[in-house]
Every structure is written in C-alpha cells, then in structure tokens.
Motif scaffolding. Structure first.
Motif, short mmCIF file in Angstrom:
data_model
loop_
_atom_site.label_atom_id
_atom_site.label_comp_id
_atom_site.label_asym_id
_atom_site.label_seq_id
_atom_site.Cartn_x
_atom_site.Cartn_y
_atom_site.Cartn_z
N GLY A 53 -19.73 -84.51 114.64
CA GLY A 53 -20.53 -85.55 115.29
C GLY A 53 -20.93 -85.11 116.69
O GLY A 53 -21.01 -83.92 116.98
N VAL A 54 -21.17 -86.10 117.55
CA VAL A 54 -21.58 -85.84 118.93
C VAL A 54 -20.50 -86.36 119.86
O VAL A 54 -20.04 -87.50 119.71
N ARG A 55 -20.10 -85.53 120.81
CA ARG A 55 -19.09 -85.92 121.80
C ARG A 55 -19.68 -85.76 123.19
O ARG A 55 -20.22 -84.70 123.51
N LEU A 56 -19.57 -86.81 123.98
CA LEU A 56 -20.05 -86.79 125.36
C LEU A 56 -18.86 -87.00 126.28
O LEU A 56 -18.01 -87.85 126.00
N SER A 57 -18.81 -86.28 127.36
CA SER A 57 -17.77 -86.53 128.36
C SER A 57 -18.35 -86.31 129.75
O SER A 57 -19.16 -85.40 129.97
N TYR A 58 -17.95 -87.18 130.65
CA TYR A 58 -18.43 -87.11 132.03
C TYR A 58 -17.26 -87.46 132.92
O TYR A 58 -16.70 -88.56 132.81
N LEU A 75 -24.62 -93.05 114.24
CA LEU A 75 -25.76 -92.85 115.13
C LEU A 75 -27.06 -93.38 114.53
O LEU A 75 -27.31 -93.25 113.33
N ALA A 76 -27.89 -93.95 115.39
CA ALA A 76 -29.23 -94.37 114.99
C ALA A 76 -30.25 -93.32 115.43
O ALA A 76 -31.23 -93.07 114.72
N ALA A 77 -30.04 -92.72 116.60
CA ALA A 77 -30.97 -91.70 117.11
C ALA A 77 -30.28 -90.88 118.19
O ALA A 77 -29.35 -91.34 118.85
N VAL A 78 -30.75 -89.66 118.35
CA VAL A 78 -30.31 -88.79 119.44
C VAL A 78 -31.59 -88.29 120.11
O VAL A 78 -32.45 -87.70 119.45
N GLU A 79 -31.69 -88.49 121.40
CA GLU A 79 -32.90 -88.18 122.14
C GLU A 79 -32.57 -87.18 123.25
O GLU A 79 -31.56 -87.34 123.93
N SER A 80 -33.39 -86.18 123.41
CA SER A 80 -33.18 -85.23 124.50
C SER A 80 -34.43 -85.20 125.37
O SER A 80 -35.54 -85.42 124.90
N GLU A 81 -34.20 -84.92 126.64
CA GLU A 81 -35.32 -84.91 127.59
C GLU A 81 -34.98 -83.93 128.70
O GLU A 81 -33.87 -83.90 129.22
N LYS A 82 -35.98 -83.13 129.06
CA LYS A 82 -35.78 -82.25 130.21
C LYS A 82 -36.53 -82.83 131.39
O LYS A 82 -37.58 -83.46 131.23
N GLY A 83 -35.95 -82.64 132.57
CA GLY A 83 -36.58 -83.16 133.77
C GLY A 83 -37.89 -82.45 134.06
O GLY A 83 -38.04 -81.25 133.77
N ARG A 84 -38.83 -83.17 134.61
CA ARG A 84 -40.13 -82.57 134.91
C ARG A 84 -39.99 -81.50 135.98
O ARG A 84 -40.61 -80.44 135.91
N PHE A 85 -39.18 -81.77 136.97
CA PHE A 85 -38.90 -80.79 138.01
C PHE A 85 -37.39 -80.59 138.05
O PHE A 85 -36.63 -81.50 137.83
N GLY A 86 -36.97 -79.42 138.32
CA GLY A 86 -35.55 -79.17 138.45
C GLY A 86 -34.91 -78.67 137.18
O GLY A 86 -35.58 -78.18 136.27
N LYS A 87 -33.59 -78.84 137.12
CA LYS A 87 -32.82 -78.25 136.05
C LYS A 87 -31.99 -79.29 135.29
O LYS A 87 -30.93 -79.00 134.79
N ARG A 88 -32.47 -80.51 135.20
CA ARG A 88 -31.72 -81.58 134.55
C ARG A 88 -32.11 -81.71 133.08
O ARG A 88 -33.26 -81.73 132.73
N PHE A 89 -31.09 -81.80 132.23
CA PHE A 89 -31.24 -81.97 130.79
C PHE A 89 -30.50 -83.24 130.40
O PHE A 89 -29.30 -83.36 130.62
N THR A 90 -31.21 -84.21 129.84
CA THR A 90 -30.61 -85.51 129.51
C THR A 90 -30.58 -85.68 128.00
O THR A 90 -31.59 -85.46 127.32
N VAL A 91 -29.42 -86.07 127.47
CA VAL A 91 -29.27 -86.40 126.06
C VAL A 91 -28.84 -87.86 126.00
O VAL A 91 -27.89 -88.26 126.69
#
Length: 179
Positions: A105-110, A122-138
């Motif tokens: 499965g998917v494991r997140l830790s912060y 899960l219903a959906a998994v979405e990923s997005e990269k920041g327009r500027f910089g080095k941020r990757f959001t899941v």
C-alpha cells in the motif's frame, strides 16, 4: 436573591470532560476501591470469581467458529496479496517526510506522525510538482472524502521527474480504479 441574566447552561457531560462517558473505556471495578488504609484487603470469594466468567459449550463453539473464519480470511488475503519484493516500489524522502508505495500500500510519515493505507482503502492518489522550486506533493484520497497530503523537498529538480515516473509505475501496477 441572585438572578441569572444569561441562558441556562447544563453541565458538560461528554468524553472530553468525563472519560467514563465512553462505554467500554473503563475497566471492571477494582477490589481495592473500598480499601481503607491500614486494613488488609480481603480476597474476593471463589464463587464470585467463577460466576464472573460463565462458559458454556455453545459459547466455546461460537468462539472456535469465529477463529476458524478469521484464519480463513487471513489466508485468502495472503494468497491475493503479492509479495512485497515482487513488483515495482516507490520511495521518496527528505529530512522530515517519507513516502513509500509498494505492494502492501502507501505509507506516509512526517516527523513523528505516520499513516498507512492498503490499496483497497484508497480512492485516488494524486501527485504534483511545484511550479518553482523542488517541492513534490503526494495527496492520498480515501473513499470517505478525506485527503492526506505530504510534501517532500527534492535534492534537485531532476529527482522530481524520476519520482513521478516511479510513482506512476507503482500506481499502474497495484491501484485498481474500479474499487
């Protein structure tokens, strides 16, 4: 004579004020409840202890049937689930957060917080990269309309493209959109 000008407020009786409000949270009564300091505590009579847990043949049979059913379900899940090392896996981490997606499965830790989702949760998994910089959001979405985002800072912008490709491969392999 005192007279109240405001509304009449009833005392708060909820789990936040009284933990005994939640059924099953408190344990059985303690034999030491009525103990007086300086006096020895007397043991409960044997008849009371025996009567506290009545066990009949019917109860034993129901418990045994429930155990057999639980074992059969666990065996069926083990057969249906692929081994952890067989398929693709994805892992991205920075100094504070970590994302792991594999056959389980998917494991997140912060920091010290963590959550784990099986693929059927899960219903959906979405990923997005920041327009500027080095941020990757899941962002992980559940069927009950909750979402759990986590943001990872990549060492450089090139890692983000690689992470997206790896995550897509894992989602294609394990995520069933029909569920």
């Amino acid at each position: 004579m005192e007279q109240s000008n405001g509304p009449i407020q009833q005392p708060l009786r909820a789990a936040s004020a009284d933990p005994g409000f939640i059924p099953g949270l408190t344990g059985a009564a303690s034999p030491f409840k009525d103990a007086v300091p300086g006096r020895p505590v007397q043991d409960a009579p044997e008849e009371t202890v025996r009567d506290a847990v009545p066990e009949t043949e019917a109860e034993t049979e129901v418990e045994a049937a429930a155990e057999v059913e639980a074992e059969a379900e666990a065996d069926a899940e083990d057969v249906a689930r692929p081994a952890p090392g067989d398929g693709p896996s994805f892992e991205a981490a920075d100094r504070r957060g970590r994302i792991v997606a594999d056959a389980e499965g998917v494991r997140l830790s912060y920091d010290e917080e963590a959550c784990e989702f099986r693929w059927d949760e899960l219903a959906a998994v979405e990923s997005e990269k920041g327009r500027f910089g080095k941020r990757f959001t899941v962002t992980v979405h559940t069927p009950d309309r909750r979402w759990y985002p986590i943001e990872i800072i990549a060492p450089d912008r090139g890692h983000i493209a690689g992470w997206e490709a790896e995550l897509d491969a894992v989602l294609d392999a394990y995520f069933d959109e029909a569920s």
